[in-house]
Design an enzyme around this catalytic site. Sequence first.
Site, PDB file in Angstrom:
ATOM      1  N   HIS A  82       0.850  -1.012  -0.109  1.00 34.83           N
ATOM      2  CA  HIS A  82       0.097   0.033  -0.090  1.00 34.83           C
ATOM      3  C   HIS A  82       0.763   1.264   0.019  1.00 34.83           C
ATOM      4  O   HIS A  82       0.493   2.209  -0.734  1.00 34.83           O
ATOM      5  CB  HIS A  82      -0.802   0.043   1.088  1.00 34.83           C
ATOM      6  CG  HIS A  82      -1.873   1.358   1.274  1.00 34.83           C
ATOM      7  ND1 HIS A  82      -3.086   1.107   0.704  1.00 34.83           N
ATOM      8  CD2 HIS A  82      -1.505   2.390   1.892  1.00 34.83           C
ATOM      9  CE1 HIS A  82      -3.860   2.177   1.174  1.00 34.83           C
ATOM     10  NE2 HIS A  82      -2.853   3.210   1.503  1.00 34.83           N
ATOM     11  N   GLU A  83       1.813   1.406   1.034  1.00 34.32           N
ATOM     12  CA  GLU A  83       2.621   2.338   0.957  1.00 34.32           C
ATOM     13  C   GLU A  83       3.551   2.562  -0.329  1.00 34.32           C
ATOM     14  O   GLU A  83       3.842   3.512  -0.536  1.00 34.32           O
ATOM     15  CB  GLU A  83       3.457   2.647   2.332  1.00 34.32           C
ATOM     16  CG  GLU A  83       2.716   2.661   3.527  1.00 34.32           C
ATOM     17  CD  GLU A  83       1.521   3.664   3.686  1.00 34.32           C
ATOM     18  OE1 GLU A  83       1.940   4.665   3.077  1.00 34.32           O
ATOM     19  OE2 GLU A  83       0.477   3.547   4.289  1.00 34.32           O
TER      20      GLU A  83
ATOM     21  N   HIS B 112       1.952   4.474  -2.846  1.00 30.97           N
ATOM     22  CA  HIS B 112       1.982   5.818  -2.853  1.00 30.97           C
ATOM     23  C   HIS B 112       3.289   6.293  -3.321  1.00 30.97           C
ATOM     24  O   HIS B 112       3.669   7.240  -3.761  1.00 30.97           O
ATOM     25  CB  HIS B 112       1.749   6.293  -1.376  1.00 30.97           C
ATOM     26  CG  HIS B 112       0.276   6.170  -0.920  1.00 30.97           C
ATOM     27  ND1 HIS B 112      -0.562   7.075  -1.422  1.00 30.97           N
ATOM     28  CD2 HIS B 112      -0.175   5.462   0.354  1.00 30.97           C
ATOM     29  CE1 HIS B 112      -1.822   6.760  -0.646  1.00 30.97           C
ATOM     30  NE2 HIS B 112      -1.689   5.865   0.129  1.00 30.97           N
TER      31      HIS B 112
ATOM     32  N   GLU C 174      -4.508   7.685  -3.565  1.00 30.24           N
ATOM     33  CA  GLU C 174      -5.125   6.388  -2.948  1.00 30.24           C
ATOM     34  C   GLU C 174      -5.176   5.478  -4.071  1.00 30.24           C
ATOM     35  O   GLU C 174      -5.165   4.101  -3.788  1.00 30.24           O
ATOM     36  CB  GLU C 174      -6.359   6.785  -2.467  1.00 30.24           C
ATOM     37  CG  GLU C 174      -6.774   5.896  -1.032  1.00 30.24           C
ATOM     38  CD  GLU C 174      -5.817   5.826  -0.081  1.00 30.24           C
ATOM     39  OE1 GLU C 174      -4.863   6.739   0.103  1.00 30.24           O
ATOM     40  OE2 GLU C 174      -5.776   4.832   0.595  1.00 30.24           O
TER      41      GLU C 174
END
Lengths: 514, 514
Positions: free
Chosen positions: A277-278, A281, A307
């Site tokens: 997830h990170e 980003h 996102e």
Amino acid sequence: MDSKNQGPSLFSISNRRIKRLLEINRELAFLQSAANLFSWDQHTYMPKGAGDVRAELIGTAEGAIHKCITSKTVGKLLDGLESENFQNFTDYDKALIRLFRRIYNRNIKVPKKLAVEIAEATSKGQEIWDKARAESKFSLFKETLERIVNLKFQEAKCVGYETNPYALFLDDFEPGMTTDVLDSVFESVKRATIGILKRFGDFSKSISQDILKRPVEQVKLANFSLKILEAMGFDFKYGRQDESAHPFTTSFDPTDVRITTRYGEQFLTSSIFTSMHEGGHALYEQNADPRLGRTLIAWNKSLVIHESQSRLWENLVGRSKEFWSFWYPLLAKIFLESGFKPAEEKEFVLAINKIQPDLIRVNSDEVTYNLHIILRYELERDLFGGHLDVKDLPEAWNTKIKEYLGLDVPDDKHGVLQDVHWSSGGFGYFPTYTLGNLYAAQIWPKICEDIGEIAMPGGLARNLKTIKEWLKEKIHRFGATYETVNLLKMVTGEKMNPQYFTDYINKKFENIYK
Amino acid sequence: MDSKNQGPSLFSISNRRIKRLLEINRELAFLQSAANLFSWDQHTYMPKGAGDVRAELIGTAEGAIHKCITSKTVGKLLDGLESENFQNFTDYDKALIRLFRRIYNRNIKVPKKLAVEIAEATSKGQEIWDKARAESKFSLFKETLERIVNLKFQEAKCVGYETNPYALFLDDFEPGMTTDVLDSVFESVKRATIGILKRFGDFSKSISQDILKRPVEQVKLANFSLKILEAMGFDFKYGRQDESAHPFTTSFDPTDVRITTRYGEQFLTSSIFTSMHEGGHALYEQNADPRLGRTLIAWNKSLVIHESQSRLWENLVGRSKEFWSFWYPLLAKIFLESGFKPAEEKEFVLAINKIQPDLIRVNSDEVTYNLHIILRYELERDLFGGHLDVKDLPEAWNTKIKEYLGLDVPDDKHGVLQDVHWSSGGFGYFPTYTLGNLYAAQIWPKICEDIGEIAMPGGLARNLKTIKEWLKEKIHRFGATYETVNLLKMVTGEKMNPQYFTDYINKKFENIYK
């Protein structure tokens, strides 16, 4: 020392106003980098006793940023630039002017006294929320929240709004977003989600997650995450991963992008999905054109696009059967003493895709998660639309949880007090999470169309870097150059269409649960 | 979050000029903390590829500090304060005025153009020095050094000096220090050192250092250093230790003080002594009165006092027989499979105290180290006194090394090119190292007098925290409130007297080598 290869400037530097605006960007870059590093350090390595001084330093940085961006010089430059012929500007010039104007206007309209009041109330607010949550008593937080809501009303009045001030807050986080659009989009997401729960809920209940609870050494797990990040194309020459209580991504420049993850969660996969997830980003940050570094175009990226990138990697890639057909045998080496067993791979893929309504948003699965967001959106909308009082929030919350998820909320800690956002005044933020999911689902078919190999056996896992290159070419390199809606059209040829998401989850769970 | 207990302000905050100066200190604190954190991060965790952007950020911070400290506002405040009645000022007010005036005057007199030229020349200078050292060719560095020396001459002219501009540079690092004082003090140190070498040189040659070369796990060694730091009273709530290529100490506030060490050196004790050395610096930082935090009084501490603290812990405590009578058995557990043997303890204490002239300053022992400093001092003094040309430095260096240490310099890398200081324009810095040794040796007898238990068997190791408390009470808490010479008189009742150092080394080596 090293720097990314750079070509000629993307900006019309022969225009003296553009040149001056870029110089101001450098000043801002210094302040913003200082604020980001103070904050990164605070959450990773800072000695415990330094908190008070650190809070003051971060406050000073934020005050200086505000002062710099709302200076008379900036106002005059913007007025001048807007009177020039836009035909002569590059897309990057235009973005710079647009972003500066946006922040300038937003900040200049709020009197300093009110801005300081909000900063103090929300800073204190987070402390009080923390305490109220620990004691699970909304009553301890009520007055503080009333004050924050009241201050946000005042702020909205200064900026100006038509019917519901909430429109302003939505616009803060996603320029152009309205309650009309969200009402309609969220309604179809809600319907689709409830449909999925009806179709698959019973089967899902039978899925065991025991396989995710096997013990595993943290160091080995950390190294495994690093390998996945590397495979995704995260460049460790220009970034790093550390540990922190709440995972986050921070960026100083495309040459220095950092993510954090955490260990010791309920499931051994938690830290892996956090890293992906990170990492999503971070790829968006690392792959901005380096010439946008230290400008607002690198910093003021759309939260929704951001996102969409994190969710694309975490869910569409990371929770897919195809991804684990390559990575599961490697993971099995780490946490299964008995070695890799094909039957367990199936068990594992089901376990990471168990749909199960949960009282807590951050523990929720890919499907029911959006119901959490929609619930919060509806409450925020009604709060600022005058249809709901702060004191009635817990009851409204609990009613909706029962209606959407079929769960009884036992206490405020597992209900209305679970998220930090409201205590920091972050109204309008939640919708970006679900919009990110929708965008990811709309972008993904385009990727699969362009990279045909993904559909081949083992093709997804082999093409992670190709996917990253695709995203870089179509999205990442532009930073915030294009507004979200325009970028989505450039990338997918369509405006936002929630059908992509409902198709995606329906097909996915048909396929996995069959 | 937490902060150290604070009492009422140490400053006359009812005086509006003092109040304003303290406000400016807060601005400076922000900039200085940003610069320090950028730099700490650069040497510990920063991704490799971020070097260029980081250098620019640090440059911006330094430029902003310069601008802030030389502002007209500061000049007017200082003029005003100096016209007031000093009787009404606290010692802390006076120190604030003194330190501001000093930096203000020094900076205001150097035209910005020259300051930028020096910054650029020394920044490039370090790169070129690095290359010249790698190739061991002074000729590659000669021109650059000539330019730097020339620019420093120009700088001195702007500030103004009487006979030798070098006096100014000495004064930069140690206010009030002159070549007259150093000539005399260093002469006695030189004589004493040569005496020691004559007396003990032959015996020292026979000492084996094999025991220090045994293999040891880095993690265990790191934990051992942490234990010693804790015993010294380093407070991990307000500080931490990391790893970096070149060890250093940095401080953001008394609540956040960080040191670094390095592993994998020639001797297993290297990292321990590094930790104790940097720990000594760190205690001076951590134990400043917290109310001095974020003022020049916390930042502009005397380098000589600083070095006296690091040397006191590294040498007077850390290389003493008494210290290891407690710590050696613990260390033996880590690196001796066969366990603790009393005979080996003696071997160990001799090994860490072997006197052996070395071509490289940083590898030198406690005794011959000062000859390295004196040599550099004499060359710097003659260079700026007009008695030595840059081109003749290598020859002058090699001649002195032969004379003082009896060694032949095989190449420039092991001679004139070994230190980074000159390439960064840091003339006048070296003497602070030896002055620190002298100060430490003069302070130590006072400590032993006041803490009688140190003389008891095992008393030193048991009283590390008591020593720290003594230093805190007498030295640390004041920061830079008192000028170095005055502080030394307050602490020891005497002005600087090199006899303490010569007595100390004579007694120590008589005792250990007997």
